[in-house]
Design a protein around this motif. Structure first.
Motif, PDB file in Angstrom:
ATOM      1  N   VAL A   8      57.336 -31.042  16.816  1.00 18.00           N
ATOM      2  CA  VAL A   8      56.214 -31.872  16.399  1.00 18.00           C
ATOM      3  C   VAL A   8      54.954 -31.022  16.446  1.00 18.00           C
ATOM      4  O   VAL A   8      54.720 -30.309  17.421  1.00 18.00           O
ATOM      5  CB  VAL A   8      56.067 -33.093  17.327  1.00 18.00           C
ATOM      6  CG1 VAL A   8      54.853 -33.921  16.957  1.00 18.00           C
ATOM      7  CG2 VAL A   8      57.333 -33.930  17.312  1.00 18.00           C
ATOM      8  N   TYR A  32      50.388 -36.257  13.494  1.00 15.44           N
ATOM      9  CA  TYR A  32      51.460 -35.384  13.949  1.00 15.44           C
ATOM     10  C   TYR A  32      52.546 -35.353  12.885  1.00 15.44           C
ATOM     11  O   TYR A  32      52.861 -36.377  12.292  1.00 15.44           O
ATOM     12  CB  TYR A  32      52.036 -35.889  15.281  1.00 15.44           C
ATOM     13  CG  TYR A  32      51.016 -35.815  16.378  1.00 15.44           C
ATOM     14  CD1 TYR A  32      50.868 -34.652  17.117  1.00 15.44           C
ATOM     15  CD2 TYR A  32      50.155 -36.869  16.626  1.00 15.44           C
ATOM     16  CE1 TYR A  32      49.897 -34.563  18.095  1.00 15.44           C
ATOM     17  CE2 TYR A  32      49.175 -36.783  17.601  1.00 15.44           C
ATOM     18  CZ  TYR A  32      49.052 -35.633  18.333  1.00 15.44           C
ATOM     19  OH  TYR A  32      48.079 -35.527  19.291  1.00 15.44           O
ATOM     20  N   ARG A 161      48.843 -39.850  22.431  1.00 17.31           N
ATOM     21  CA  ARG A 161      49.356 -38.601  21.855  1.00 17.31           C
ATOM     22  C   ARG A 161      50.753 -38.285  22.393  1.00 17.31           C
ATOM     23  O   ARG A 161      51.638 -37.889  21.628  1.00 17.31           O
ATOM     24  CB  ARG A 161      48.381 -37.464  22.131  1.00 17.31           C
ATOM     25  CG  ARG A 161      47.082 -37.644  21.358  1.00 17.31           C
ATOM     26  CD  ARG A 161      46.061 -36.537  21.644  1.00 17.31           C
ATOM     27  NE  ARG A 161      44.846 -36.822  20.919  1.00 17.31           N
ATOM     28  CZ  ARG A 161      43.706 -37.224  21.477  1.00 17.31           C
ATOM     29  NH1 ARG A 161      43.625 -37.363  22.794  1.00 17.31           N
ATOM     30  NH2 ARG A 161      42.648 -37.474  20.744  1.00 17.31           N
ATOM     31  N   GLU A 165      54.108 -38.081  19.960  1.00 16.87           N
ATOM     32  CA  GLU A 165      54.909 -36.849  19.935  1.00 16.87           C
ATOM     33  C   GLU A 165      56.315 -37.095  20.473  1.00 16.87           C
ATOM     34  O   GLU A 165      57.297 -36.646  19.870  1.00 16.87           O
ATOM     35  CB  GLU A 165      54.224 -35.759  20.744  1.00 16.87           C
ATOM     36  CG  GLU A 165      52.964 -35.222  20.107  1.00 16.87           C
ATOM     37  CD  GLU A 165      52.352 -34.099  20.908  1.00 16.87           C
ATOM     38  OE1 GLU A 165      53.015 -33.046  21.061  1.00 16.87           O
ATOM     39  OE2 GLU A 165      51.217 -34.269  21.388  1.00 16.87           O
ATOM     40  N   ARG A 169      59.932 -36.740  18.467  1.00 17.03           N
ATOM     41  CA  ARG A 169      60.989 -35.831  18.974  1.00 17.03           C
ATOM     42  C   ARG A 169      62.278 -36.594  19.279  1.00 17.03           C
ATOM     43  O   ARG A 169      63.370 -36.136  18.963  1.00 17.03           O
ATOM     44  CB  ARG A 169      60.501 -35.098  20.220  1.00 17.03           C
ATOM     45  CG  ARG A 169      59.756 -33.831  19.926  1.00 17.03           C
ATOM     46  CD  ARG A 169      59.608 -32.949  21.153  1.00 17.03           C
ATOM     47  NE  ARG A 169      58.785 -33.547  22.179  1.00 17.03           N
ATOM     48  CZ  ARG A 169      57.450 -33.497  22.212  1.00 17.03           C
ATOM     49  NH1 ARG A 169      56.802 -32.886  21.261  1.00 17.03           N
ATOM     50  NH2 ARG A 169      56.786 -34.068  23.178  1.00 17.03           N
TER      51      ARG A 169
END
Length: 182
Positions: A8, A32, A161, A165, A169
């Motif tokens: 990411v 992202y 954040r 992320e 993932r």
């Protein structure tokens, strides 16, 4: 198995995303990106539903803590969003209201008296040395109405954040929905 190709990366909010110019001065704007498998389903709504349905387990715990802390301040809790009566036509992806669907992007979000936010889940093709490859970009923009909204976003931004992320993932590790699986 995840490789660095599935990592990411923070990116700019794509200029062709509907959220790019949504608010004149967003208090928070981030994005992202993650590389999708070549055979990933192209529908951004399906990809968004998959990602939000497979969040890491610690995200639910974090959301419970958040809800307990904000409930007394008039900020909508996840429970309220899930259980409150919905007006006709109110469709959701997880706790987020769907505002717009486009062939390559879905816009989600919520409005509150303290702040409004939008999340774009957008599939785009990016030119690589090996040819064009699909990517998923999750962008968030927030407009605050008052000091409580600004304080709230300042406090949760680092967690936001991490959640975005980690969600990307995890979805990659689990295996994005593919055309063959659809």
């Amino acid at each position: 198995m995840q490789t660095t190709e599935w990592s990411v990366a923070p990116v700019s909010v794509p200029g062709d995303s509907r959220v790019a110019g949504m608010y004149n001065t967003p208090y928070l704007a981030d994005a992202y990106a993650i590389r999708l498998p070549d055979d990933a389903i192209p529908d951004p709504e399906v990809l968004a539903r998959f990602m939000f349905a497979h969040q890491p387990s610690w995200v639910a715990g974090l959301l419970s803590v958040r809800d307990a802390l904000v409930a007394g301040f008039g900020i909508k809790t996840a429970r309220e969003l899930r259980t409150s009566p919905k007006p006709a036509g109110d469709e959701r992806v997880n706790i987020f209201r769907i505002y717009e669907r486009r062939p390559h992007e879905i816009i989600l979000g919520e409005d509150d008296k303290h702040l409004d936010f939008r999340v774009s889940v957008m599939r785009e093709m990016r030119a690589l040395s090996t040819g064009p490859r699909p990517y998923l970009i999750v962008s968030t923009v927030v407009h605050c109405h008052n000091r409580l909204g600004r304080t709230y976003i300042t406090l949760i931004a680092p967690f936001h954040r991490l959640v975005v992320e980690s969600g990307l993932r995890r979805a990659a590790r689990l295996g994005w929905p593919t055309v063959a699986k659809a």
